[in-house]
Design a protein around this motif. Structure first.
Motif, PDB file in Angstrom:
ATOM      1  N   GLY A 272      59.918  49.301  49.982  1.00 24.08           N
ATOM      2  CA  GLY A 272      60.775  48.264  49.427  1.00 24.08           C
ATOM      3  C   GLY A 272      60.781  46.998  50.267  1.00 24.08           C
ATOM      4  N   ARG A 273      60.778  47.153  51.599  1.00 24.31           N
ATOM      5  CA  ARG A 273      60.730  45.978  52.472  1.00 24.31           C
ATOM      6  C   ARG A 273      59.393  45.255  52.334  1.00 24.31           C
ATOM      7  NH1 ARG A 273      63.599  49.412  56.021  1.00 24.31           N
ATOM      8  NH2 ARG A 273      61.659  50.106  57.003  1.00 24.31           N
ATOM      9  N   LEU A 274      58.321  46.017  52.295  1.00 24.17           N
ATOM     10  CA  LEU A 274      57.005  45.390  52.166  1.00 24.17           C
ATOM     11  C   LEU A 274      56.904  44.588  50.875  1.00 24.17           C
ATOM     12  CD1 LEU A 274      53.962  45.346  53.281  1.00 24.17           C
ATOM     13  CD2 LEU A 274      53.558  47.036  51.491  1.00 24.17           C
ATOM     14  N   LEU A 275      57.425  45.169  49.783  1.00 30.72           N
ATOM     15  CA  LEU A 275      57.326  44.527  48.479  1.00 30.72           C
ATOM     16  C   LEU A 275      58.446  43.536  48.215  1.00 30.72           C
ATOM     17  CD1 LEU A 275      56.406  47.644  46.280  1.00 30.72           C
ATOM     18  CD2 LEU A 275      54.877  46.135  47.564  1.00 30.72           C
ATOM     19  N   ALA A 276      59.417  43.447  49.144  1.00 35.98           N
ATOM     20  CA  ALA A 276      60.595  42.583  48.955  1.00 35.98           C
ATOM     21  C   ALA A 276      61.282  42.904  47.632  1.00 35.98           C
ATOM     22  CB  ALA A 276      60.198  41.112  49.032  1.00 35.98           C
ATOM     23  N   LEU A 277      61.522  44.195  47.392  1.00 36.92           N
ATOM     24  CA  LEU A 277      62.138  44.607  46.135  1.00 36.92           C
ATOM     25  C   LEU A 277      63.601  44.171  46.078  1.00 36.92           C
ATOM     26  CD1 LEU A 277      60.845  48.263  45.553  1.00 36.92           C
ATOM     27  CD2 LEU A 277      59.976  46.131  44.573  1.00 36.92           C
ATOM     28  N   PRO A 278      64.038  43.653  44.952  1.00 38.45           N
ATOM     29  CA  PRO A 278      65.463  43.368  44.792  1.00 38.45           C
ATOM     30  C   PRO A 278      66.245  44.673  44.711  1.00 38.45           C
ATOM     31  CG  PRO A 278      64.303  43.033  42.721  1.00 38.45           C
ATOM     32  CD  PRO A 278      63.243  43.284  43.758  1.00 38.45           C
ATOM     33  N   ALA A 279      67.528  44.624  44.954  1.00 41.71           N
ATOM     34  CA  ALA A 279      68.352  45.836  45.023  1.00 41.71           C
ATOM     35  C   ALA A 279      68.343  46.621  43.727  1.00 41.71           C
ATOM     36  CB  ALA A 279      69.786  45.455  45.400  1.00 41.71           C
ATOM     37  N   GLU A 280      68.175  45.933  42.603  1.00 39.68           N
ATOM     38  CA  GLU A 280      68.233  46.623  41.311  1.00 39.68           C
ATOM     39  C   GLU A 280      66.919  47.311  40.932  1.00 39.68           C
ATOM     40  OE1 GLU A 280      67.105  42.314  40.394  1.00 39.68           O
ATOM     41  OE2 GLU A 280      68.451  43.380  41.770  1.00 39.68           O
ATOM     42  N   ARG A 281      65.898  47.218  41.800  1.00 44.56           N
ATOM     43  CA  ARG A 281      64.601  47.786  41.484  1.00 44.56           C
ATOM     44  C   ARG A 281      64.285  48.936  42.420  1.00 44.56           C
ATOM     45  NH1 ARG A 281      60.033  44.734  40.881  1.00 44.56           N
ATOM     46  NH2 ARG A 281      61.243  42.862  40.434  1.00 44.56           N
ATOM     47  N   MET A 282      63.769  50.036  41.874  1.00 43.00           N
ATOM     48  CA  MET A 282      63.423  51.196  42.692  1.00 43.00           C
ATOM     49  C   MET A 282      61.934  51.501  42.589  1.00 43.00           C
ATOM     50  SD  MET A 282      64.752  54.531  40.550  1.00 43.00           S
ATOM     51  CE  MET A 282      63.837  55.632  41.631  1.00 43.00           C
TER      52      MET A 282
END
Length: 221
Positions: A177-187
């Motif tokens: 998630g950190r690598l992809l800079a995922l927003p909180a609503e995305r898993m």
């Protein structure tokens, strides 16, 4: 290549050549796979292509985490906690078949752990896709992800490439998630290693079997 041929040729490859795949090819495959069906045309998939420096950073990060024995809360359980037969036996049999090709006996748990860790090096693949989904989506949309991913992998076969779908990445959702800079609503759902098959890799001699249609196919007429 005919669709039937691509279906027969597609398999999980666990040994890739150290040869780059052109980013334009990866982008075209990801875009073409979006013709996969989805309920209500929601198209719930979000896809990241990871290669180059980002891939190197992720591999290095994971190597350090595994060396320290660090774990994370999985994004979801990859398998049901109580897996009954015939599913439990199928999972066990494919694992033993793989380790048999690798020459790793059941008793050598350390060697099996080291081999499993190769998942997090993408088995040497130079690139990967990561598939993520909005947390508001439910099981029907997760099945849509599967249709996208199967379409992607069949297109890869047609392009002369090999793939390995990797749900193991769900074990490290924070790192990815950190690598992809995922927003909180995305898993995170899974990763897919992609590259050119190393035909000399022992693991790639494995050909997974399929259950006889008598076990799962019924006709109502």
């Amino acid at each position: 290549m005919q669709v039937r041929q691509a279906i027969a040729a597609r398999r999980s490859v666990r040994g890739f050549l150290d040869a780059p795949v052109d980013m334009s090819v990866l982008h075209e495959l990801a875009a073409a796979a979006a013709r996969a069906p989805s309920g209500g045309n929601l198209q719930p998939w979000h896809v990241h292509i990871v290669a180059g420096d980002a891939m190197a950073r992720l591999k290095a990060d994971m190597a350090a985490k595994l060396a320290r024995g660090e774990t994370e809360t999985p994004a979801y359980p990859v398998y049901p906690p109580a897996l009954d037969d015939p599913y439990r036996t199928r999972r066990s049999d494919i694992g033993e078949a793989l380790y048999g090709h690798l020459g790793i006996p059941r008793a050598d748990r350390d060697a099996r752990r080291r081999w499993f860790a190769d998942n997090f090096r993408f088995f040497g693949a130079p690139a990967a896709f990561f598939c993520t989904v909005d947390r508001a989506m439910g099981p029907p949309q997760w099945s849509d992800l599967g249709m996208y991913l199967q379409t992607l992998m069949l297109l890869a076969v047609d392009a002369g490439l090999a793939t390995c779908p990797q749900e193991c990445w769900a074990m490290y959702p924070e790192t990815v998630g950190r690598l992809l800079a995922l927003p909180a609503e995305r898993m995170l759902f899974c990763g897919v290693a992609i590259g050119f098959e190393d035909v000399a890799a022992p693991a790639n001699a494995l050909r997974a079997g399929r259950a006889d249609t008598a076990e799962w196919l019924s006709v109502v007429a």
